[in-house]
Design a protein around this motif. Structure first.
Motif, PDB file in Angstrom:
ATOM      1  N   ASP A  67      19.009 -25.046  69.339  1.00 16.56           N
ATOM      2  CA  ASP A  67      19.316 -26.129  68.404  1.00 16.56           C
ATOM      3  C   ASP A  67      20.234 -25.587  67.331  1.00 16.56           C
ATOM      4  N   GLN A  68      21.160 -26.417  66.887  1.00 17.92           N
ATOM      5  CA  GLN A  68      22.038 -26.074  65.771  1.00 17.92           C
ATOM      6  C   GLN A  68      21.813 -27.095  64.665  1.00 17.92           C
ATOM      7  N   LEU A  69      21.414 -26.615  63.495  1.00 16.10           N
ATOM      8  CA  LEU A  69      21.030 -27.476  62.378  1.00 16.10           C
ATOM      9  C   LEU A  69      22.020 -27.281  61.235  1.00 16.10           C
ATOM     10  N   PRO A  70      23.017 -28.166  61.107  1.00 15.38           N
ATOM     11  CA  PRO A  70      24.003 -28.021  60.029  1.00 15.38           C
ATOM     12  C   PRO A  70      23.463 -28.535  58.698  1.00 15.38           C
ATOM     13  N   PHE A  71      23.897 -27.926  57.595  1.00 13.69           N
ATOM     14  CA  PHE A  71      23.521 -28.404  56.264  1.00 13.69           C
ATOM     15  C   PHE A  71      24.513 -27.872  55.243  1.00 13.69           C
ATOM     16  N   LYS A  72      24.513 -28.500  54.078  1.00 13.11           N
ATOM     17  CA  LYS A  72      25.361 -28.074  52.965  1.00 13.11           C
ATOM     18  C   LYS A  72      24.485 -27.354  51.951  1.00 13.11           C
ATOM     19  N   ALA A  73      24.720 -26.075  51.797  1.00 13.79           N
ATOM     20  CA  ALA A  73      23.838 -25.239  50.988  1.00 13.79           C
ATOM     21  C   ALA A  73      23.797 -25.657  49.523  1.00 13.79           C
ATOM     22  N   GLY A  74      24.873 -26.273  49.029  1.00 11.45           N
ATOM     23  CA  GLY A  74      24.910 -26.659  47.623  1.00 11.45           C
ATOM     24  C   GLY A  74      24.091 -27.887  47.277  1.00 11.45           C
ATOM     25  N   LYS A  75      23.672 -28.649  48.300  1.00 12.32           N
ATOM     26  CA  LYS A  75      22.938 -29.892  48.023  1.00 12.32           C
ATOM     27  C   LYS A  75      21.636 -30.030  48.791  1.00 12.32           C
ATOM     28  N   GLU A  76      21.392 -29.147  49.767  1.00 11.39           N
ATOM     29  CA  GLU A  76      20.186 -29.309  50.577  1.00 11.39           C
ATOM     30  C   GLU A  76      19.749 -27.980  51.174  1.00 11.39           C
ATOM     31  N   SER A  77      18.521 -27.977  51.685  1.00 16.63           N
ATOM     32  CA  SER A  77      17.986 -26.813  52.384  1.00 16.63           C
ATOM     33  C   SER A  77      17.203 -27.295  53.596  1.00 16.63           C
ATOM     34  N   ILE A  78      17.116 -26.449  54.627  1.00 15.80           N
ATOM     35  CA  ILE A  78      16.349 -26.768  55.819  1.00 15.80           C
ATOM     36  C   ILE A  78      15.372 -25.624  56.092  1.00 15.80           C
ATOM     37  N   LYS A  79      14.123 -25.989  56.336  1.00 11.41           N
ATOM     38  CA  LYS A  79      13.104 -25.014  56.725  1.00 11.41           C
ATOM     39  C   LYS A  79      12.632 -25.331  58.134  1.00 11.41           C
ATOM     40  N   VAL A  80      12.680 -24.334  59.009  1.00  9.62           N
ATOM     41  CA  VAL A  80      12.109 -24.487  60.348  1.00  9.62           C
ATOM     42  C   VAL A  80      10.622 -24.162  60.237  1.00  9.62           C
ATOM     43  N   VAL A  81       9.786 -25.196  60.309  1.00 10.83           N
ATOM     44  CA  VAL A  81       8.340 -25.018  60.149  1.00 10.83           C
ATOM     45  C   VAL A  81       7.735 -24.397  61.403  1.00 10.83           C
ATOM     46  N   GLU A  82       8.168 -24.905  62.565  1.00  8.69           N
ATOM     47  CA  GLU A  82       7.621 -24.427  63.832  1.00  8.69           C
ATOM     48  C   GLU A  82       8.595 -24.767  64.950  1.00  8.69           C
ATOM     49  N   ALA A  83       8.689 -23.888  65.932  1.00  6.87           N
ATOM     50  CA  ALA A  83       9.535 -24.158  67.092  1.00  6.87           C
ATOM     51  C   ALA A  83       9.004 -23.345  68.263  1.00  6.87           C
ATOM     52  N   TYR A  84       9.019 -23.958  69.450  1.00  7.00           N
ATOM     53  CA  TYR A  84       8.551 -23.227  70.629  1.00  7.00           C
ATOM     54  C   TYR A  84       9.060 -23.891  71.898  1.00  7.00           C
ATOM     55  N   THR A  85       8.985 -23.139  72.993  1.00  4.23           N
ATOM     56  CA  THR A  85       9.272 -23.660  74.330  1.00  4.23           C
ATOM     57  C   THR A  85       7.952 -24.010  75.002  1.00  4.23           C
ATOM     58  N   ILE A  86       7.917 -25.154  75.662  1.00  7.85           N
ATOM     59  CA  ILE A  86       6.765 -25.538  76.474  1.00  7.85           C
ATOM     60  C   ILE A  86       7.168 -25.361  77.936  1.00  7.85           C
ATOM     61  N   LEU A  87       6.585 -24.387  78.601  1.00  9.77           N
ATOM     62  CA  LEU A  87       6.923 -24.125  79.992  1.00  9.77           C
ATOM     63  C   LEU A  87       6.373 -25.229  80.895  1.00  9.77           C
ATOM     64  N   PRO A  88       6.906 -25.353  82.111  1.00 11.81           N
ATOM     65  CA  PRO A  88       6.399 -26.391  83.028  1.00 11.81           C
ATOM     66  C   PRO A  88       4.899 -26.312  83.280  1.00 11.81           C
ATOM     67  N   ASN A  89       4.295 -25.104  83.136  1.00 16.58           N
ATOM     68  CA  ASN A  89       2.850 -24.970  83.326  1.00 16.58           C
ATOM     69  C   ASN A  89       2.052 -25.278  82.066  1.00 16.58           C
ATOM     70  N   GLY A  90       2.752 -25.693  80.982  1.00 16.08           N
ATOM     71  CA  GLY A  90       2.082 -26.059  79.741  1.00 16.08           C
ATOM     72  C   GLY A  90       1.977 -24.942  78.719  1.00 16.08           C
ATOM     73  N   GLU A  91       2.338 -23.729  79.081  1.00 20.87           N
ATOM     74  CA  GLU A  91       2.256 -22.605  78.149  1.00 20.87           C
ATOM     75  C   GLU A  91       3.292 -22.751  77.034  1.00 20.87           C
ATOM     76  N   HIS A  92       2.887 -22.426  75.809  1.00 22.53           N
ATOM     77  CA  HIS A  92       3.769 -22.478  74.651  1.00 22.53           C
ATOM     78  C   HIS A  92       4.281 -21.073  74.338  1.00 22.53           C
ATOM     79  N   ILE A  93       5.592 -20.924  74.258  1.00 25.25           N
ATOM     80  CA  ILE A  93       6.218 -19.652  73.891  1.00 25.25           C
ATOM     81  C   ILE A  93       6.908 -19.853  72.540  1.00 25.25           C
ATOM     82  N   PRO A  94       6.384 -19.288  71.460  1.00 21.29           N
ATOM     83  CA  PRO A  94       6.955 -19.549  70.136  1.00 21.29           C
ATOM     84  C   PRO A  94       8.325 -18.909  69.946  1.00 21.29           C
TER      85      PRO A  94
END
Length: 213
Positions: A67-94
């Motif tokens: 994912d690419q998350l664009p933002f303007k540093a002078g007016k906003e901020s972005i925090k990635v709280v959580e992100a992971y891959t869900i494999l076809p077998n249901g396993e979560h890989i953070p």
């Protein structure tokens, strides 16, 4: 006290489905995307987003497992709280911190000395066809583009497969709302705990369309 006129929300499909006739297999599917805006009286706001995307082809997994998350540093901020891959077998890989990078966005002008445009790259691990990616982010806009006014444009491309899109908007009673929407269901819902006005809009388009050759 001066009453604030507040242009809040515009919803539209940018591409007319009338010229899109052929159903195609999409390279990815947006299974769920929930966007929640909490807007202040001065038009600053906090946006919480949770998105689940299914990767349908191995080529897509090879070409763009990020994912690419664009933002303007002078007016906003972005925090990635959580992100992971869900494999076809249901396993979560953070996604580890080492796979979340902030960089300067390339400027179209070689004469620019100050670049306020930033991008956060989120690289998902072990993505294959049939995997899903999940990301939760919080964007805080601390400087409004126009004083006491905010215009939000939500556009949907009919060539993409959207299973469930939800927008929640909450703002003070002192602000006025103008809505222009098409093919989107929803409207005003129950007030918030402090008398905040609340609106919800839902969009689904569970197939991808392509123009006839």
């Amino acid at each position: 006290m001066t009453k604030t006129n507040f242009s809040l929300l515009t919803l539209a499909l940018l591409t007319s489905t009338s010229v899109m006739a052929r159903v195609v297999e999409p390279s990815f599917t947006v299974e769920s995307a929930i966007h929640t805006y909490k807007i202040n009286a001065d038009a600053t706001y906090e946006l919480t987003e949770e998105v689940i995307t299914r990767i349908n082809t191995q080529q897509t997994a090879n070409d763009s497992p990020d994912d690419q998350l664009p933002f303007k540093a002078g007016k906003e901020s972005i925090k990635v709280v959580e992100a992971y891959t869900i494999l076809p077998n249901g396993e979560h890989i953070p996604v580890t911190k080492n796979n979340i990078h902030t960089r300067n966005e390339e400027s179209s002008s070689s004469h620019s000395t100050i670049n306020d445009d930033k991008v956060i790259d989120v690289i998902y691990p072990q993505v294959t066809a049939g995997s899903k990616t999940y990301i939760k982010t919080i964007t805080k806009v601390h400087k409004a583009t126009f004083k006491n006014q905010l215009s939000l444009l939500m556009s949907f491309d009919p060539s993409r497969d959207y299973r469930y899109i939800e927008y929640n908007i909450e703002f003070p009673k002192s602000l006025k709302l103008f809505v222009d929407s098409r093919d989107v269901k929803g409207g005003r819902i129950a007030e918030g705990k402090n008398g905040q006005q609340r609106y919800q809009y839902i969009y689904t388009h569970p197939f991808a369309l392509s123009a006839e050759p």
